[in-house]
Design a protein around this motif. Structure first.
Motif, mmCIF file in Angstrom:
data_model
loop_
_atom_site.group_PDB
_atom_site.id
_atom_site.type_symbol
_atom_site.label_atom_id
_atom_site.label_comp_id
_atom_site.label_asym_id
_atom_site.label_seq_id
_atom_site.Cartn_x
_atom_site.Cartn_y
_atom_site.Cartn_z
ATOM 1 N N PRO A 274 -108.900 29.846 -59.680
ATOM 2 C CA PRO A 274 -108.802 28.756 -58.692
ATOM 3 C C PRO A 274 -108.274 27.480 -59.341
ATOM 4 O O PRO A 274 -108.564 27.193 -60.506
ATOM 5 N N VAL A 275 -107.492 26.716 -58.599
ATOM 6 C CA VAL A 275 -106.911 25.485 -59.130
ATOM 7 C C VAL A 275 -107.622 24.273 -58.532
ATOM 8 O O VAL A 275 -108.310 24.364 -57.520
ATOM 9 N N GLU A 276 -107.434 23.106 -59.179
ATOM 10 C CA GLU A 276 -108.178 21.896 -58.822
ATOM 11 C C GLU A 276 -107.414 20.974 -57.873
ATOM 12 O O GLU A 276 -107.751 19.797 -57.777
ATOM 13 N N VAL A 277 -106.428 21.475 -57.173
ATOM 14 C CA VAL A 277 -105.588 20.592 -56.356
ATOM 15 C C VAL A 277 -106.392 19.838 -55.292
ATOM 16 O O VAL A 277 -106.068 18.699 -54.944
ATOM 17 N N ASP A 278 -107.471 20.423 -54.773
ATOM 18 C CA ASP A 278 -108.279 19.740 -53.760
ATOM 19 C C ASP A 278 -108.993 18.521 -54.336
ATOM 20 O O ASP A 278 -109.390 17.620 -53.583
ATOM 21 N N TYR A 279 -109.158 18.498 -55.657
ATOM 22 C CA TYR A 279 -109.830 17.375 -56.315
ATOM 23 C C TYR A 279 -108.828 16.368 -56.885
ATOM 24 O O TYR A 279 -109.224 15.377 -57.489
ATOM 25 N N ILE A 280 -107.543 16.656 -56.693
ATOM 26 C CA ILE A 280 -106.484 15.763 -57.207
ATOM 27 C C ILE A 280 -105.687 15.243 -56.016
ATOM 28 O O ILE A 280 -106.017 14.225 -55.432
ATOM 29 N N ASN A 281 -104.657 15.961 -55.581
ATOM 30 C CA ASN A 281 -103.920 15.534 -54.386
ATOM 31 C C ASN A 281 -104.829 15.513 -53.167
ATOM 32 O O ASN A 281 -104.769 14.582 -52.346
#
Length: 316
Positions: A274-281
């Motif tokens: 899983p990637v952290e894009v929800d916590y960044i963009n």
């Protein structure tokens, strides 16, 4: 000083190993069983720098359940955002009077850490340092010793003697630390940086240098930077860099600092994690909506990253 590093991944190992080399006592607490098992089996972690000088560094590593020491100066959290809740629950039995330290990517961790540590004992930061966990029990440090910078701030924005001692140890370990007096502005500057480089490089499976060499890169970067800054202005967050300085940082790190590096988000996606894009963009989308502002570009990019994830899943 003594550090308990929770999360012996790429960045946790880089901080912990280099602090240990300067005479600090370091314990690692790791929740990923294959990585823990490998380090126990080989009595340490294999470290390389720029693909050279592979050597075994002895480390003390524990699972959260078997670790009981409460005498660390700092509990240092280096995890993915989506791992933090579970690890806090698994580790809470050894939280006592320690200070809390973190340089995690993205946003969302501060509120969770404050449930376990008093605000007077929380220091958070950002690291423009590239590191890769190449396999269980093996880590690659990117860049020559002394490359990269770190920025730190106390949650209360009131440094104390413990903060000064920490900065001295980070300096000796070649992390080039700078202590700031703007907590949210310091953290958000890295989130803005990652919202450009991590996300776009991941979607197109390219290095930071390949991204920066694209003739329209500055245009893409500015659109994401401007929208993120618009969100921060509405939220009352004063960023430590101007918009122009943030673009300059993206270009310098991508072209000079780590041009051959694939960002951490790409490393996760390429290994089907899983990637952290929800916590960044995605964080800018959520924060913007709180202030009646639609961060449309960040929302679009967040969805594209999840589309890329789904596409990889279909191809398995």
């Amino acid at each position: 000083m003594k550090f308990t590093v929770v999360g012996a991944g790429a960045m946790g190992l880089r901080f912990g190993v280099l602090l240990q080399e300067q005479g600090n006592e370091v314990d690692f607490v790791e929740g990923w069983q294959p990585h823990y098992d490998k380090m126990k089996e080989q009595s340490g972690v294999y470290v390389t720098r720029e693909h050279q000088n592979k050597h075994l560094v002895p480390v003390n590593v524990y699972t959260p359940e078997e670790y009981t020491a409460t005498d660390a100066d700092f509990v240092f959290f280096e995890l993915k955002q989506m791992q933090l809740d579970d690890m806090l629950e698994r580790c809470k039995h050894f939280f006592k009077d320690q200070y809390c330290l973190t340089a995690m990517n993205g946003m969302g961790h501060v509120e969770k850490l404050l449930k376990y540590f008093p605000k007077e004992k929380l220091t958070a930061g950002t690291a423009l340092v590239a590191t890769i966990l190449t396999s269980p029990g093996e880590v690659e440090f990117v860049g020559k010793p002394g490359m990269g910078t770190t920025n730190w701030a106390n949650y209360t924005e009131k440094p104390n003697a413990k903060t000064d001692e920490l900065m001295a140890e980070l300096e000796k370990a070649n992390f080039n630390p700078t202590l700031k007096d703007n907590f949210m502005g310091t953290l958000m500057a890295k989130v803005v940086f990652n919202s450009v480089v991590n996300t776009l490089c991941t979607m197109f499976e390219i290095t930071m240098g390949e991204y920066a060499s694209f003739e329209k890169a500055d245009e893409l970067s500015r659109q994401l930077i401007d929208e993120a800054y618009d969100v921060c202005e509405r939220a009352g967050v004063q960023l430590v860099n101007s918009r122009a300085e943030e673009l300059e940082s993206v270009n310098y790190v991508s072209k000079v600092g780590n041009p051959h590096h694939y960002p951490s988000m790409y490393q996760d996606m390429s290994h089907n994690r899983p990637v952290e894009v929800d916590y960044i963009n995605g964080y800018f989308v959520k924060l913007g909506r709180k202030y009646h502002y639609e961060a449309k570009t960040h929302n679009f990019v967040t969805n594209l990253v999840h589309l890329a994830e789904a596409t990889r899943e279909h191809r398995k």
